[in-house]
Design an enzyme around this catalytic site. Structure first.
Site, PDB file in Angstrom:
ATOM      1  CE1 TYR A 142      38.572  40.840  34.638  1.00  0.00           C
ATOM      2  CE2 TYR A 142      37.034  42.625  34.971  1.00  0.00           C
ATOM      3  CZ  TYR A 142      38.048  42.168  35.078  1.00  0.00           C
ATOM      4  OH  TYR A 142      39.158  42.773  35.706  1.00  0.00           O
ATOM      5  CE  LYS A 191      53.153  42.430  29.479  1.00  0.00           C
ATOM      6  NZ  LYS A 191      54.178  43.456  30.205  1.00  0.00           N
ATOM      7  CG  ASP A 223      54.282  46.616  31.501  1.00  0.00           C
ATOM      8  OD1 ASP A 223      54.055  47.272  30.306  1.00  0.00           O
ATOM      9  OD2 ASP A 223      55.440  45.798  31.409  1.00  0.00           O
ATOM     10  CG  ASP A 247      37.948  46.143  36.832  1.00  0.00           C
ATOM     11  OD1 ASP A 247      37.593  47.126  37.420  1.00  0.00           O
ATOM     12  OD2 ASP A 247      38.148  44.908  37.630  1.00  0.00           O
ATOM     13  CG  ASP A 251      39.519  50.610  40.835  1.00  0.00           C
ATOM     14  OD1 ASP A 251      38.608  50.598  40.446  1.00  0.00           O
ATOM     15  OD2 ASP A 251      39.588  50.030  42.082  1.00  0.00           O
TER      16      ASP A 251
HETATM   17  C1  IPM Z   1      33.943  47.595  38.318  1.00  0.00           C
HETATM   18  C2  IPM Z   1      33.911  46.349  39.038  1.00  0.00           C
HETATM   19  C3  IPM Z   1      33.299  45.260  38.481  1.00  0.00           C
HETATM   20  C4  IPM Z   1      34.314  44.919  36.943  1.00  0.00           C
HETATM   21  C5  IPM Z   1      33.109  44.019  39.124  1.00  0.00           C
HETATM   22  C6  IPM Z   1      32.577  44.278  40.443  1.00  0.00           C
HETATM   23  C7  IPM Z   1      32.636  42.912  38.590  1.00  0.00           C
HETATM   24  O1  IPM Z   1      35.285  46.201  39.475  1.00  0.00           O
HETATM   25  O2  IPM Z   1      32.884  48.184  37.541  1.00  0.00           O
HETATM   26  O3  IPM Z   1      34.918  48.205  37.958  1.00  0.00           O
HETATM   27  O4  IPM Z   1      34.980  44.252  37.371  1.00  0.00           O
HETATM   28  O5  IPM Z   1      33.747  45.502  36.083  1.00  0.00           O
HETATM   29 MG    MG Z   2      36.649  47.698  38.972  1.00  0.00          MG
END
Ligand code: IPM
Ligand code: MG
Length: 355
Positions: A142, A191, A223, A247, A251
């Site tokens: 990133y 990985k 994975d 990240d 989620d």
């Molecule tokens: C998060 C979000 C951010 C990230 C994006 C919006 C830049 O997905 O905080 O998880 O990737 O960190």
């Molecule tokens: Mg995110």
């Protein structure tokens, strides 16, 4: 005590959920005798509209001059076609970097009251889970070199992953310290069968492990980890991983708790000043309708009290009030499954009433 908190409301549902958390903090302040002073600053799409920049200098200066920062979310379709460096998301990466917040703590636990919302099989749900994801936040792909160039097949784009030994060492120490205070099990996710950065990651994490003989360390390929998170999440205690893997996996972990609207996070560096935000996004589709779940942001405020201000009782009071509201069956639309759903303001009122 007086605490200066910078508010980055951002876009979409950001303003609504931050305002909910502010109301909760004010109530906590009254109850426990603290004064929280809030100063709003622009970030993301709303900052682009007002100033032409996603992260104005005053915002960075304001955050650095505050004791801590509470953020809602950034982004929305209106700004999706801007070039990368002008996108709202760039502001989020920028403020994390400017504040040198290399650690991102993302807890994912199953609330007993929300077991029915967990999409996993019943026997897995019965075992429950309580995971702390430690995501490296200011390095990796990133933040690596990127660009466009002419390649073998014409126009191509590239992003690069780079990790220094120092960056891996410091996040590994945070994760080991965290595991030491919990169930003493650390899973390092990489990985390493493909990526050079992952092989350095694994090597350095194992070197740091020598300082923590009381913590059990396990390596896992990303994975496999994605699969294990839904197969048997109770096996995890603390997870440490790179920026991008963290990240994505956070989620995934949020969804097995029932709703991404529930997950709080703390971004920390070497000082007490942190940035606290829900892990979810700006949800433009429901913005301004009072439908957003403010719990992730309210719990982020609880994390702020604990990590930035050392107010453990005050923090626990918020967590308990949220627990109670959930146990009493109170739900926002994302966790109501067609049943009665409270608005953002209503659930906030109910949480405050339970403080
Ligand atoms: C998060 C979000 C951010 C990230 C994006 C919006 C830049 O997905 O905080 O998880 O990737 O960190
Ligand atoms: Mg995110």
């Amino acid at each position: 005590m007086q605490y200066k908190i910078a508010l980055l409301r951002g876009d979409g549902i950001g303003p609504e959920i931050v305002d909910s958390a502010v109301r909760v903090l004010k109530a906590v302040g009254e109850k426990f005798g603290h004064e929280f002073l809030f100063t709003p600053y622009l970030i993301g799409g709303s900052a682009i509209d007002a100033t032409g920049k996603p992260l104005p200098e005053e915002t960075v200066a304001g955050c650095l001059a505050s004791d801590s920062v509470l953020l809602g979310a950034v982004g929305g379709p209106k700004w999706d076609t801007l070039p990368g460096h002008l996108r709202p998301e760039k502001a989020l990466l920028g403020i994390r970097a400017a504040m040198e917040l290399f650690t991102n703590l993302r807890p994912a636990k199953l609330y007993p009251a929300l077991k029915a919302e967990c999409p996993l099989r019943e026997d897995i749900v019965e075992k429950g889970f309580d995971i702390m994801i430690v995501r490296e936040l200011t390095g990796g792909i990133y933040f690596g070199d990127r660009g466009y160039r002419e390649g073998k097949y014409g126009e191509e784009a590239f992003d690069t992953e780079c990790y220094s030994r120092m960056e891996i060492e410091r996040i590994a120490r945070v994760a080991f310290d965290c595991a030491r205070k919990r169930r003493k099990k650390l899973t390092s996710i990489d990985k390493a069968n493909v990526l050079e950065t992952s092989r350095l990651w694994r090597k350095v994490v194992h070197e740091i492990a020598a300082e923590y003989p009381d913590v059990e360390l396990q390596d896992m390929l990303v994975d496999n980890a994605a699969m294990q998170l839904v197969r048997n999440p109770s096996q995890f205690d603390v997870i440490v991983t790179s920026n991008m893997f963290g990240d994505i996996l956070s989620d995934e972990a949020s969804q097995i708790t029932g709703s991404i609207g529930m997950l709080e996070s703390a971004s920390l560096g070497n000082t007490k000043r942190g940035l606290y935000e829900p892990i979810h996004g700006s949800a433009p589709d429901i913005a301004g309708q009072g439908k957003a779940n403010p719990i992730a942001t309210i719990l982020s405020a609880a994390m702020m009290l604990l990590y930035s201000f050392d107010l453990a009782d005050e923090s626990a009071a918020i967590v308990k009030a949220v627990d109670k509201a959930l146990e009493d069956g109170l739900r926002t639309a994302d966790i109501a499954r067609g049943g009665e759903a409270l608005s953002t303001t209503q659930i906030t009122d109910e949480i405050i009433a339970r403080l």
